[in-house]
Design a protein around this motif. Structure first.
Motif, mmCIF file in Angstrom:
data_model
loop_
_atom_site.group_PDB
_atom_site.id
_atom_site.type_symbol
_atom_site.label_atom_id
_atom_site.label_comp_id
_atom_site.label_asym_id
_atom_site.label_seq_id
_atom_site.Cartn_x
_atom_site.Cartn_y
_atom_site.Cartn_z
ATOM 1 N N MET A 52 0.845 -1.197 0.000
ATOM 2 C CA MET A 52 0.000 0.000 0.000
ATOM 3 C C MET A 52 0.880 1.247 0.000
ATOM 4 O O MET A 52 2.103 1.173 0.129
ATOM 5 C CB MET A 52 -0.924 -0.005 1.211
ATOM 6 N N GLY A 53 0.241 2.398 -0.152
ATOM 7 C CA GLY A 53 1.003 3.639 -0.194
ATOM 8 C C GLY A 53 0.155 4.832 0.180
ATOM 9 O O GLY A 53 -0.775 4.733 0.992
ATOM 10 N N ALA A 54 0.444 5.968 -0.456
ATOM 11 C CA ALA A 54 -0.197 7.233 -0.095
ATOM 12 C C ALA A 54 -1.714 7.154 -0.236
ATOM 13 O O ALA A 54 -2.452 7.684 0.597
ATOM 14 C CB ALA A 54 0.361 8.361 -0.949
ATOM 15 N N LYS A 55 -2.201 6.477 -1.287
ATOM 16 C CA LYS A 55 -3.657 6.418 -1.517
ATOM 17 C C LYS A 55 -4.360 5.726 -0.354
ATOM 18 O O LYS A 55 -5.396 6.197 0.128
ATOM 19 C CB LYS A 55 -3.945 5.679 -2.827
ATOM 20 N N GLU A 56 -3.781 4.624 0.130
ATOM 21 C CA GLU A 56 -4.394 3.882 1.233
ATOM 22 C C GLU A 56 -4.295 4.644 2.556
ATOM 23 O O GLU A 56 -5.207 4.602 3.384
ATOM 24 C CB GLU A 56 -3.739 2.502 1.369
ATOM 25 N N ILE A 57 -3.182 5.331 2.744
ATOM 26 C CA ILE A 57 -3.034 6.146 3.966
ATOM 27 C C ILE A 57 -4.064 7.262 3.965
ATOM 28 O O ILE A 57 -4.718 7.534 4.981
ATOM 29 C CB ILE A 57 -1.610 6.720 4.068
ATOM 30 N N GLU A 58 -4.226 7.928 2.821
ATOM 31 C CA GLU A 58 -5.210 9.004 2.711
ATOM 32 C C GLU A 58 -6.611 8.488 2.997
ATOM 33 O O GLU A 58 -7.404 9.146 3.678
ATOM 34 C CB GLU A 58 -5.136 9.623 1.320
ATOM 35 N N ALA A 59 -6.929 7.291 2.500
ATOM 36 C CA ALA A 59 -8.261 6.723 2.723
ATOM 37 C C ALA A 59 -8.499 6.459 4.209
ATOM 38 O O ALA A 59 -9.590 6.733 4.731
ATOM 39 C CB ALA A 59 -8.408 5.428 1.918
ATOM 40 N N PHE A 60 -7.490 5.932 4.886
ATOM 41 C CA PHE A 60 -7.634 5.627 6.316
ATOM 42 C C PHE A 60 -7.781 6.901 7.138
ATOM 43 O O PHE A 60 -8.670 7.000 7.999
ATOM 44 C CB PHE A 60 -6.428 4.824 6.791
ATOM 45 N N LEU A 61 -6.941 7.887 6.882
ATOM 46 C CA LEU A 61 -6.997 9.134 7.650
ATOM 47 C C LEU A 61 -8.285 9.901 7.366
ATOM 48 O O LEU A 61 -8.857 10.526 8.265
ATOM 49 C CB LEU A 61 -5.779 10.002 7.332
ATOM 50 N N HIS A 63 -11.111 8.460 6.584
ATOM 51 C CA HIS A 63 -12.127 7.686 7.322
ATOM 52 C C HIS A 63 -12.193 8.132 8.777
ATOM 53 O O HIS A 63 -13.288 8.286 9.339
ATOM 54 C CB HIS A 63 -11.791 6.200 7.231
ATOM 55 N N LEU A 64 -11.028 8.360 9.392
ATOM 56 C CA LEU A 64 -11.017 8.790 10.789
ATOM 57 C C LEU A 64 -11.722 10.131 10.968
ATOM 58 O O LEU A 64 -12.467 10.329 11.931
ATOM 59 C CB LEU A 64 -9.570 8.893 11.301
ATOM 60 N N ALA A 65 -11.491 11.053 10.034
ATOM 61 C CA ALA A 65 -12.079 12.393 10.156
ATOM 62 C C ALA A 65 -13.542 12.414 9.732
ATOM 63 O O ALA A 65 -14.382 12.997 10.416
ATOM 64 C CB ALA A 65 -11.273 13.388 9.316
ATOM 65 N N ALA A 66 -13.847 11.774 8.594
ATOM 66 C CA ALA A 66 -15.192 11.881 8.028
ATOM 67 C C ALA A 66 -16.189 10.923 8.672
ATOM 68 O O ALA A 66 -17.350 11.283 8.881
ATOM 69 C CB ALA A 66 -15.131 11.628 6.518
ATOM 70 N N ASP A 67 -15.754 9.705 8.965
ATOM 71 C CA ASP A 67 -16.675 8.695 9.487
ATOM 72 C C ASP A 67 -16.610 8.550 11.004
ATOM 73 O O ASP A 67 -17.625 8.334 11.657
ATOM 74 C CB ASP A 67 -16.385 7.328 8.842
ATOM 75 N N ARG A 68 -15.405 8.652 11.566
ATOM 76 C CA ARG A 68 -15.242 8.473 13.013
ATOM 77 C C ARG A 68 -15.285 9.785 13.766
ATOM 78 O O ARG A 68 -15.425 9.802 14.998
ATOM 79 C CB ARG A 68 -13.913 7.768 13.292
ATOM 80 N N ASP A 69 -15.174 10.907 13.064
ATOM 81 C CA ASP A 69 -15.253 12.249 13.668
ATOM 82 C C ASP A 69 -14.246 12.410 14.807
ATOM 83 O O ASP A 69 -14.563 12.946 15.872
ATOM 84 C CB ASP A 69 -16.669 12.521 14.181
ATOM 85 N N VAL A 70 -13.014 11.954 14.569
ATOM 86 C CA VAL A 70 -11.985 12.075 15.613
ATOM 87 C C VAL A 70 -11.478 13.504 15.678
ATOM 88 O O VAL A 70 -11.638 14.294 14.750
ATOM 89 C CB VAL A 70 -10.807 11.108 15.351
ATOM 90 N N LEU A 97 0.914 13.663 1.175
ATOM 91 C CA LEU A 97 -0.488 13.287 1.326
ATOM 92 C C LEU A 97 -1.366 14.524 1.103
ATOM 93 O O LEU A 97 -1.612 15.291 2.017
ATOM 94 C CB LEU A 97 -0.722 12.687 2.711
ATOM 95 N N ASP A 98 -1.838 14.690 -0.125
ATOM 96 C CA ASP A 98 -2.584 15.904 -0.483
ATOM 97 C C ASP A 98 -4.088 15.765 -0.301
ATOM 98 O O ASP A 98 -4.793 16.765 -0.186
ATOM 99 C CB ASP A 98 -2.316 16.274 -1.955
ATOM 100 N N ASN A 99 -4.590 14.549 -0.303
ATOM 101 C CA ASN A 99 -6.041 14.355 -0.400
ATOM 102 C C ASN A 99 -6.690 13.899 0.898
ATOM 103 O O ASN A 99 -7.783 13.334 0.876
ATOM 104 C CB ASN A 99 -6.342 13.339 -1.507
ATOM 105 N N VAL A 100 -6.027 14.131 2.002
ATOM 106 C CA VAL A 100 -6.593 13.744 3.291
ATOM 107 C C VAL A 100 -7.589 14.803 3.751
ATOM 108 O O VAL A 100 -7.287 16.005 3.734
ATOM 109 C CB VAL A 100 -5.485 13.589 4.356
ATOM 110 N N ILE A 101 -8.790 14.370 4.140
ATOM 111 C CA ILE A 101 -9.727 15.289 4.790
ATOM 112 C C ILE A 101 -9.241 15.503 6.218
ATOM 113 O O ILE A 101 -9.146 14.558 6.998
ATOM 114 C CB ILE A 101 -11.156 14.723 4.784
#
Length: 327
Positions: A52-61, A63-70, A97-101
């Motif tokens: 995995m790489g940047a795309k998977e890291i961005e998806a996980f991070l 998810h934490l902000a958008a779905d888990r509201d951390v 990592l440019d695409n992290v919410i």
């Protein structure tokens, strides 16, 4: 000709743990980083991070902000853990990592107790927990700074406490309240008796940071290196499996303080860290310079200390309500 099998590669999480210890990260950071790396791997169906790489890291991070509201700090810790994995363990450089919410950084006003509320809460505590809580308020210590305090760092003659490896791995000096000197000395006499008893049984060792145990072979048994607030029982050190006397359990203090706050009828959501906020606030109310308070707290930037100045203004930044003007 016999074939010698190649040594097996350590498991990924063991490699992370070993690298963290080489870099002298704290045991709590180690636990947090390992936890985030596990969550990252599970989130992507147990795929190996090398796949995995940047795309998977961005998806996980994201998810934490958008779905888990951390909180923003929580997301940043997760990001730091995963970047540590790639850069320090797998030796892989990642694209930016440019695409992290980004999680929203929520600005909160610190919970502060009045002097009367501090007295009420502390009066409902007993034993070592009360002594530590009193020190949090009297010296402005963080919870872990207090329970990790070593005997050699309490200077009674100068009424000083040296905080070693505080937040940001920085040292600082704060005051030892005169009102606590006699009680703390009596407490240390009891701790010394406990230490001597441990030594007589062939124990008496304590954890030393940054490989100091190898540099100073006998330091781990010396009185000066012992914890001011040791645990009541011996335990196994998760780093090396050695049986030692760890420091006092901070969770015990957290539970005791929450109960004391309830018993005192205080409705504020106060925690032991609230005592540090109250220390800073009451010093500023007493007229002490904000730079002095900044140094005592160990803040890198005075802007961090400025959060306590809100209490110096009465409600509405000192503006008198028109309702009060009617009378």
């Amino acid at each position: 000709m016999t074939h010698t099998p190649a040594p097996s590669q350590p498991r990924l999480l063991d490699r992370v743990r070993n690298r963290l210890r080489v870099r002298h990260y704290s045991i709590r950071t180690e636990e947090a980083y390992l936890g985030w790396i596990k969550r990252y791997i599970l989130f992507h169906g147990k795929r190996h991070p090398e796949e995995m790489g940047a795309k998977e890291i961005e998806a996980f991070l994201t998810h934490l902000a958008a779905d888990r509201d951390v909180a923003a700090a929580t997301q940043n810790q997760a990001k730091s853990a995963i970047l540590f994995l790639y850069r320090e363990v797998l030796a892989l450089e990642l694209l930016w990592l440019d695409n992290v919410i980004q999680a929203k950084a929520r600005r909160r006003v610190s919970v502060v107790l009045t002097e009367q509320e501090v007295q009420l809460a502390l009066s409902r505590m007993r034993g070592v927990n009360r002594l530590i809580a009193t020190l949090l308020y009297g010296a402005g210590l963080r919870l872990m700074e207090a329970v990790r305090l070593r005997v050699k760092d309490v200077e009674f003659s100068r009424h000083e406490i040296v905080v070693r490896s505080g937040k940001g791995d920085k040292d600082r000096v704060t005051m030892l309240p005169g009102a606590l000197v006699v009680e703390l000395q009596n407490h240390l006499n009891q701790v010394l008796a406990l230490h001597q008893s441990d030594l007589a049984r062939g124990g008496g060792t304590v954890y030393l940071p940054h490989a100091l145990a190898r540099k100073y072979q006998h330091a781990e048994r010396e009185w000066g290196w012992q914890y001011v607030f040791p645990a009541a029982t011996l335990s196994l050190d998760p780093r090396d499996g050695m049986q030692r006397r760890h420091h006092h359990d901070e969770r015990s203090l957290q539970r005791a303080f929450r109960q004391a706050v309830r018993d005192a009828g205080i409705v504020k959501p106060a925690t032991p860290h609230t005592l540090r906020h109250s220390f800073a606030t009451h010093l500023l109310q007493g007229g002490y310079d904000i730079r002095t308070v900044q140094e005592l707290l160990g803040h890198k930037d005075v802007q961090t200390t400025m959060i306590y100045t809100h209490v110096l203004n009465k409600g509405g930044r000192g503006v008198v309500s028109p309702l009060d003007s009617l009378s």
